[in-house]
Design a protein around this motif. Structure first.
Motif, short mmCIF file in Angstrom:
data_model
loop_
_atom_site.label_atom_id
_atom_site.label_comp_id
_atom_site.label_asym_id
_atom_site.label_seq_id
_atom_site.Cartn_x
_atom_site.Cartn_y
_atom_site.Cartn_z
N LEU A 493 0.83 -1.21 0.00
CA LEU A 493 0.00 0.00 0.00
C LEU A 493 0.86 1.26 0.00
O LEU A 493 0.55 2.24 -0.67
CB LEU A 493 -0.93 0.00 1.22
CG LEU A 493 -2.15 -0.92 1.14
CD1 LEU A 493 -2.78 -1.07 2.50
CD2 LEU A 493 -3.16 -0.37 0.14
N ALA A 496 2.19 1.74 -3.50
CA ALA A 496 1.15 2.29 -4.37
C ALA A 496 0.88 3.75 -4.07
O ALA A 496 0.65 4.56 -4.97
CB ALA A 496 -0.15 1.48 -4.21
N ASP A 497 0.94 4.12 -2.79
CA ASP A 497 0.73 5.50 -2.39
C ASP A 497 1.85 6.40 -2.89
O ASP A 497 1.62 7.51 -3.36
CB ASP A 497 0.63 5.57 -0.87
CG ASP A 497 -0.08 6.82 -0.38
OD1 ASP A 497 -1.28 6.94 -0.65
OD2 ASP A 497 0.57 7.68 0.24
N ARG A 499 3.55 6.03 -5.50
CA ARG A 499 3.47 6.14 -6.95
C ARG A 499 2.17 6.79 -7.43
O ARG A 499 1.91 6.85 -8.63
CB ARG A 499 3.59 4.76 -7.60
CG ARG A 499 4.94 4.09 -7.38
CD ARG A 499 4.93 2.69 -7.99
NE ARG A 499 6.21 2.02 -7.83
CZ ARG A 499 6.44 0.75 -8.16
NH1 ARG A 499 5.45 0.01 -8.66
NH2 ARG A 499 7.63 0.21 -7.99
N ALA A 500 1.36 7.24 -6.48
CA ALA A 500 0.03 7.74 -6.83
C ALA A 500 0.06 8.92 -7.77
O ALA A 500 -0.88 9.15 -8.53
CB ALA A 500 -0.75 8.10 -5.56
N ARG A 505 -3.54 3.81 -7.73
CA ARG A 505 -3.12 2.77 -6.80
C ARG A 505 -3.52 1.39 -7.30
O ARG A 505 -2.78 0.42 -7.17
CB ARG A 505 -3.75 3.03 -5.42
CG ARG A 505 -3.21 4.26 -4.72
CD ARG A 505 -3.99 4.54 -3.43
NE ARG A 505 -3.46 5.69 -2.72
CZ ARG A 505 -3.78 6.95 -2.99
NH1 ARG A 505 -4.65 7.23 -3.97
NH2 ARG A 505 -3.25 7.95 -2.30
N ARG A 506 -4.71 1.29 -7.85
CA ARG A 506 -5.20 -0.01 -8.30
C ARG A 506 -4.30 -0.57 -9.39
O ARG A 506 -4.14 -1.79 -9.51
CB ARG A 506 -6.64 0.11 -8.80
CG ARG A 506 -6.79 0.81 -10.12
CD ARG A 506 -8.24 0.93 -10.54
NE ARG A 506 -8.89 2.04 -9.90
CZ ARG A 506 -10.19 2.31 -10.03
NH1 ARG A 506 -10.95 1.55 -10.75
NH2 ARG A 506 -10.72 3.35 -9.43
N THR A 508 -1.00 -0.01 -9.69
CA THR A 508 0.23 -0.48 -9.05
C THR A 508 0.01 -1.86 -8.43
O THR A 508 0.90 -2.72 -8.46
CB THR A 508 0.69 0.51 -7.97
OG1 THR A 508 0.94 1.78 -8.58
CG2 THR A 508 1.95 0.03 -7.27
N LEU A 542 -3.53 4.13 4.74
CA LEU A 542 -3.24 3.82 3.34
C LEU A 542 -4.42 3.09 2.69
O LEU A 542 -4.73 3.33 1.51
CB LEU A 542 -1.99 2.96 3.25
CG LEU A 542 -0.70 3.64 3.73
CD1 LEU A 542 0.41 2.62 3.93
CD2 LEU A 542 -0.26 4.71 2.73
N LEU A 546 -7.09 3.97 -0.71
CA LEU A 546 -7.39 2.99 -1.75
C LEU A 546 -8.89 2.74 -1.85
O LEU A 546 -9.45 2.67 -2.95
CB LEU A 546 -6.66 1.68 -1.46
CG LEU A 546 -6.98 0.52 -2.40
CD1 LEU A 546 -6.46 0.82 -3.81
CD2 LEU A 546 -6.37 -0.78 -1.89
N GLU A 549 -10.52 5.42 -3.76
CA GLU A 549 -10.23 5.29 -5.19
C GLU A 549 -11.08 4.22 -5.84
O GLU A 549 -11.50 4.34 -6.99
CB GLU A 549 -8.75 4.96 -5.38
CG GLU A 549 -8.31 4.90 -6.84
CD GLU A 549 -6.83 4.58 -6.98
OE1 GLU A 549 -6.51 3.49 -7.47
OE2 GLU A 549 -6.01 5.44 -6.60
#
Length: 961
Positions: A493, A496-497, A499-500, A505-506, A508, A542, A546, A549
């Motif tokens: 998580l 993914a955060d 790289r947001a 996120r989904r 990643t 985190l 998600l 999102e």
């Protein structure tokens, strides 16, 4: 079978025998030999052995055994037990792992070792073998659901390659499929087909004799495998080797020699892992097909899936009569899905329907009680329960493999090698050994391997996971493995955060298998009372981002609330609290939560952002505060918030944030009636740069752009660009459908107005149907009320005045209860228009007289011109007494429309004024004013108002001609 079935002969040259292991039983001579040496056996024991071997593989009842050993006599059952005990001692039952006779409680006894019937020991053994015409194969099942393609493919591979191993997890149906394939191919071998069940072997030492016994060959004194090969070298024969996994090393060596040193022998093996020898071709047997998770089939559709068909067949066998109903079909589909299409598990589940019903069986799966379900009494021991089936595989694993598999049982669904390594790590296991163990478990069918594009994912069957969790708890390793699991998914998580800004996120997490289920598991474990809060709070933080999102707002509220309740002195005032407050507010806002609580959440998040200097997060909270102000009708406050956001966007020094601030300003300008400025600010929403689109999603969620596009549609529509507005609405609707993001639904609802401008009712109806289904799926209460309100407006526009007014009024009241007052004055003015057309003039007048001052007070001015037009229509419907007031309202409507640049409102007002004027006769001045507005349009001539205007203008011209 009686002893006479075997014929008669001398002790030296008996006419027939039954071979099992190292033994030969000569029924007609009443003799038993072990490796050629006579075995002393009492008369009763001999009769019992003859009866049992004659029905090898089947349960022989105590009554039948008593009748065979004591014909015509009544004896106590204890006598039978004593004779069976003596018989077991004579056979060496249990010595060195050998097993011949098994008790079946309350029923009788079963001879479980492979037994071969040979006509004459003086004849060529293979002649006798062929003469049996497949008698050594287990009985063929009457019907095998859903395995036709597997059986055909196995037969084809066997004909082509001579050596095929059917591989799959326990209970999947390997033996059933192999047996069916052998029966199908038996004719190719003139009936010479033999079946060797290796599961009865306790170890590799008994393999040579078991093989010779299954083939009906004499026992060799030395090197029995070489002797078998010599006998079979040029003999055309099909040999089925069933359940190879627990003696895999020994049987692999034997099978390879048999294949390489014979020319006509065909080998069909079943195993939970490949033999990995020369010549072998592996056929991986998957579970039976079942309906997908997103399907809710009726009975007819569900029965087309083999897993459901097998379930129903087994219930019918058990109950005598059972017909799957449409209501039960989704439940049965869910049972089959939970059991991964494993045939044995499905049969065990079906066997419980008579006691617990379909719904009860499904409930037991939720309680994970399926491991103890029992099946047929006559089933081999490893198939009587799911636990015994899995035990069979688990007990043959190394200690490292067992420890690795236990820990991996924590993971839900599919997972990657990285996840497996992180979760299964522990003291005493080196990483190289761990990777080796994972590979070995996959080979042994305990891990299912799939490929997602080029990425490898693993999965453990759900029934196996339940078993492994029991093992993990018993080993005292559950806390460590769960901690590893929660730590790994927190790491994912965070990745993914981080790289947001670059990707959602989904995206990643897309290659991480069932990441969502595992995040839920990690959250559940981390918030248990005895676990560490420092892991739980950031995990919830985190996860909240998600869940927003993914539009999982109910879960977002649940976990954020739990985390906020656990904040202590160390975690209060941190970035985690800031983000939790923000996500919590978003979740509450989407699900119709308490308005005061939502406002407090975003205010606290904004305050923390300012205090901590995290201006980007303060900006995010301002976006939501702007939304709340807009929904509450606080137009002036909304404009102030937008201007504050514009200032912070400059301080952040991120151009894309300024785009988001522009959209906020555009929304406020639009509501305030400044359509030209609103269009300018929102124009970038039509085709935002990828960076701006990403930033808008991070800072405001996807719906802000949707709101900006909605405003752009309205400004185009009100400005007379009907075709452009319609094209933009249609293209954006398709974009939103592809994104499948519920956050866009509220703005999309307001685009219904654009579709209403044209006669075709199917478009607004279809749009509202889709919006309603999406809103119901995500439990969005305010959105459902909005959809209902617009349904009422559509009904009114198409002449269904009574039904439409009832629907619109009920929805408006519901929106007020949810503190969603944006567009409230518009809704009440449209309701007043409908009521006046129904003759309820006074009530209509009350509504419009309340709505207009309220809108003017709030600064909600974008539709004020049309509200004056509606007020004029209400006066017109009063008759001559209302004419002067009506004309004054129309004049005011035209004035406001021109000031705002709202060409459509001006057209509607002039249409109403002209309609009133021509009631008293020709009205060239009014028609002239209407024509002047009409010619200002360059498109949209097929809209309803434009066609009405053209008819009025043309009618006046015709009258003058």
């Amino acid at each position: 079978m009686s002893t006479s079935d075997y014929g008669a002969g001398s002790a030296r040259a008996p006419r027939g025998f039954i071979g099992f292991g190292p033994f030969r039983l000569y029924p007609s001579e009443r003799a038993l030999e072990r490796s050629g040496v006579p075995v002393a056996l009492g008369s009763r024991a001999f009769d019992l052995l003859t009866a049992l071997t004659s029905s090898a593989g089947d349960v022989v009842s105590m009554e039948d055994l008593l009748a065979a050993a004591w014909p015509g006599l009544t004896v106590a059952p204890d006598n039978l037990r004593m004779q069976i005990l003596a018989l077991r001692r004579a056979l060496g039952d249990g010595e060195g792992g050998a097993k011949f006779i098994e008790s079946v409680p309350a029923r009788g006894y079963c001879f479980i070792a492979p037994a071969v019937f040979v006509d004459s020991d003086g004849a060529d053994p293979m002649v006798s073998l062929r003469g049996q015409r497949g008698a050594a194969l287990p009985a063929r099942l009457d019907r095998i659901s859903g395995r036709e393609a597997d059986i055909a493919e196995i037969c084809e591979r066997l004909r082509r390659n001579r050596f095929v191993t059917v591989v799959g997890p326990g209970g999947i149906g390997k033996t059933t499929v192999a047996t069916a394939a052998a029966h199908m191919m038996a004719a190719d071998f003139g009936g010479a087909a033999r079946f060797l069940d290796l599961s009865f072997l306790a170890g590799p030492d008994g393999l040579p004799n078991a093989l010779r016994s299954a083939l009906g060959l004499d026992e060799a004194a030395q090197d029995p495998i070489s002797a078998v090969i010599a006998e079979l070298r040029d003999t055309r024969l099909l040999l089925v080797l069933d359940s190879c996994e627990h003696v895999v090393e020994a049987i692999a060596a034997v099978a390879e020699r048999l294949f390489l040193e014979t020319s006509e022998l065909h080998i069909l093996a079943t195993s939970r892992e490949p033999l990995r020898v020369q010549g072998e071709r592996v056929y991986h047997l998957a579970g039976l097909d079942y309906p997908a998770d997103d399907q809710e089939p009726g009975a007819a559709e569900a029965l087309r899936f083999p897993a459901v068909s097998l379930f129903v067949e087994r219930v019918q066998t058990s109950l005598g009569h059972f017909e799957l109903s449409d209501d039960q079909a989704p439940i049965v589909a869910g049972i089959c899905r939970r059991l991964d299409g494993v045939a044995l598990a499905i049969e065990l589940a079906a066997g419980r329907v008579g006691t617990f019903g379909v719904e009860g069986v499904a409930a037991q799966l939720d309680e994970e009680s399926e491991l103890s379900w029992t099946g047929r009494r006559t089933a081999v021991s490893r198939h009587r329960t799911l636990r015994e089936t899995i035990d069979w595989s688990f007990n043959f694993l190394t200690e490292v493999e067992q420890a690795t598999l236990r820990r991996l049982g924590i993971i839900a669904g599919a997972f990657t090698l990285a996840a497996a390594k992180a979760v299964a790590r522990g003291e005493g296991i080196a990483e190289d050994d761990l990777v080796e163990a994972i590979g070995s478990l996959a080979t042994k069918s305990l891990l299912k391997v799939t490929f997602v594009n080029t990425a490898v994912q693993y999965r453990i069957l759900d029934t196996t996971r339940a078993y492994l969790r029991e093992k993990l708890a018993a080993a005292g390793d559950a806390r460590a493995a769960s901690g590893n699991h929660a730590g790994y998914y927190r790491h994912l998580l965070q990745l993914a955060d981080d790289r947001a800004l670059e990707t959602a996120r989904r995206d990643t997490l897309a290659y991480e298998g069932n990441y969502l289920d595992n995040i839920r598991l990690a959250l559940g474990w981390s918030f248990e009372p005895d676990n560490e809060l420092p892991l739980a709070i950031p995990l919830a933080t985190l996860s909240g981002a998600l869940f927003v999102e993914l539009s999982l707002f109910i879960e977002c509220v649940q976990w954020c609330q739990l985390a906020l309740d656990r904040l202590d002195q160390e975690t209060t005032g941190t970035t985690n609290e800031l983000r939790l407050r923000h996500s919590y507010g978003l979740g509450l806002m989407a699900t119709g939560g308490d308005g005061a609580l939502i406002l407090a959440s975003f205010n606290r998040a904004y305050e923390l952002g300012e205090q901590r200097g995290e201006l980007d997060r303060a900006f995010m909270s301002l976006v939501q505060l702007h939304t709340l102000a807009s929904r509450a009708g606080n137009i002036v406050q909304g404009l102030e918030i937008a201007q504050r956001a514009e200032t912070i966007a400059r301080d952040i020094n991120l151009p894309e944030a300024s785009v988001v601030a522009d959209w906020l300003l555009g929304l406020s300008k639009f509501v305030n009636g400044d359509l030209i400025a609103a269009k300018r600010y929102c124009e970038s929403a039509r085709h935002p740069s990828p960076a701006a689109d990403t930033i808008s999603r991070i800072y405001s969620g996807p719906y802000l752009r949707a709101r900006a596009v909605c405003v752009l549609c309205w400004t185009l529509w009100l400005g007379g660009a009907f075709d452009q507005a319609l094209a933009l609405a249609e293209s954006f609707l398709e974009e939103v459908k592809q994104q499948n993001d519920s956050a866009n639904l509220i703005p999309m609802t307001f685009m219904t107005q654009v579709f209403l401008e044209f006669e075709d009712r199917s478009k607004p109806d279809a749009m509202l149907d889709w919006l309603q289904s999406m809103s119901e799926r995500h439990s969005l209460k305010p959105q459902l009320a909005l959809v209902s309100a617009w349904r009422g407006i559509v009904q009114i526009e198409h002449g269904e005045l009574e039904a439409g007014s009832v629907t619109l009024e009920a929805a408006t009241i519901q929106l007020e209860a949810n503190r969603y007052t944006v567009y409230q004055d518009r809704f009440y003015s449209l309701l007043g228009d409908a009521l006046s057309r129904l003759g309820q003039i006074d009530r209509a007048q009350t509504l419009i007289d309340k709505a207009i001052p309220h809108a003017e007070e709030l600064g909600d001015l974008f539709h004020l011109a049309d509200m004056y037009r509606i007020k004029g229509d209400i006066f017109t419907r009063r008759g001559p007494e209302g004419r002067d007031d009506a004309l004054a309202c129309y004049a005011r409507a035209v004035e406001l429309a021109r000031d705002q640049g709202a060409l459509l409102w001006e057209l509607k007002a002039e249409l109403a004024r002209t309609r009133l004027a021509i009631q008293s006769g020709p009205a060239p001045a009014a028609v002239s004013r209407l024509a002047a507005v009409f010619v200002a349009f360059s498109e949209g001539f097929e809209s309803r108002d434009m066609m009405t205007a053209r008819a009025m203008i043309d009618g006046d011209a015709n009258d003058r001609l």
